[in-house]
Design an enzyme around this catalytic site. Structure first.
Site: not given
Lengths: 103, 168
Positions: A100-103, B33
């Site tokens: 659920s993270s963007c990185v 990214n």
């Protein structure tokens, strides 16, 4: 939610094919999930999967940066292990939730 | 007519970054990214003040503007008076705080973010016009910059089906 047969066991998966119960995961299940992503699992893959499962069990959100700092593999290596979805594919094969993270 | 919606997954994103504030640069880096993490090809073109993000001397010293930003709040949610933002050191302090909060979310510094993007196959380019204007040469730019190119050359890289160009 549906049930799918992996390594001779009925496994609960969600619409996107992620396991809903990480406890149902085994190495054999992982190998079959990986096949669906066209990945042949090596020891290095299993090390990454184990790391993802441990971090998730601790409740810490996963990022590729964290995996890159795990000492198991760098980020470039992670992309090579799981082409086209370093965190998404590895999470699915590790039997944990979609990241659920963007990185 | 069929009601079934046809899906055409994105194959490539070409992102143009023309500004050098923390939020503009990070929006670009997160999108680039995020693309490579999804298996989408990403090409990034830095131009004008966006060049700061790939200039060795500046890349890890980006600031966010504390003046003229109506969305800026004090800790606690009260509005941030623009006049306060003009005081010496305030912008540096606010910028340091933003970086700290991003680090807590595992958002890396700019140089490391570029390492991550290029590790995933993302490509970084600098705008020739802006580099000439700011008197920057390839050696002044971060090693991940593939080349200093014209916008025409960047458009050539932006061809192909299901490609999007994003301007941040």
């Amino acid at each position: 939610m549906a049930t799918k047969n992996y390594a001779g066991v009925a496994i609960d998966v969600n619409d996107e094919g992620y396991l809903t119960d990480p406890a149902q995961w085994t190495k054999e299940v992982a190998a079959e999930l990986a096949k669906e992503e066209e990945i042949e699992l090596t020891d290095k893959h299993y090390e990454v999967l184990q790391f993802l499962r441990e971090e998730t069990a601790k409740g810490s959100p996963l990022t590729i940066r964290k995996v890159g700092k795990s000492g198991i593999v760098d980020i470039k290596g992670l992309y090579e292990l799981f082409p086209g979805g370093p965190l998404k594919k590895s999470s699915r094969i590790a039997g944990i939730d979609k990241p659920s993270s963007c990185v | 007519m069929s009601t079934k919606k046809e899906e055409h997954p994105l194959k490539k994103v070409c992102i143009i970054c023309a500004k050098g504030s923390i939020e503009d640069v990070y929006a670009t880096l997160v999108m680039a990214n995020g693309a490579v993490m999804e298996g989408i090809e990403a090409k990034v073109f830095f131009t004008f003040f966006g060049l700061d993000a790939i200039t060795k001397k500046q890349m890890n010293k980006l600031h966010t503007s504390t003046v003229g930003n109506p969305a800026m709040r004090m800790p606690g949610g009260l509005p941030f008076p623009t006049l306060l933002g003009t005081l010496p050191g305030i912008e540096a302090g606010v910028s340091a705080m933003m970086k700290k909060q991003m680090e807590a979310l595992d958002m890396p510094p700019v140089d490391e973010f570029l390492d991550m993007i290029t590790a995933g196959g993302g490509e970084i380019y600098a705008c020739k016009l802006a580099a000439d204007m700011f008197k920057l040469e390839k050696k002044d730019l971060c090693d991940h910059v593939i080349d200093i190119i014209t916008i025409g050359a960047f458009y050539e890289l932006a061809g192909g089906e299901n490609t999007q160009i994003i301007f941040t």
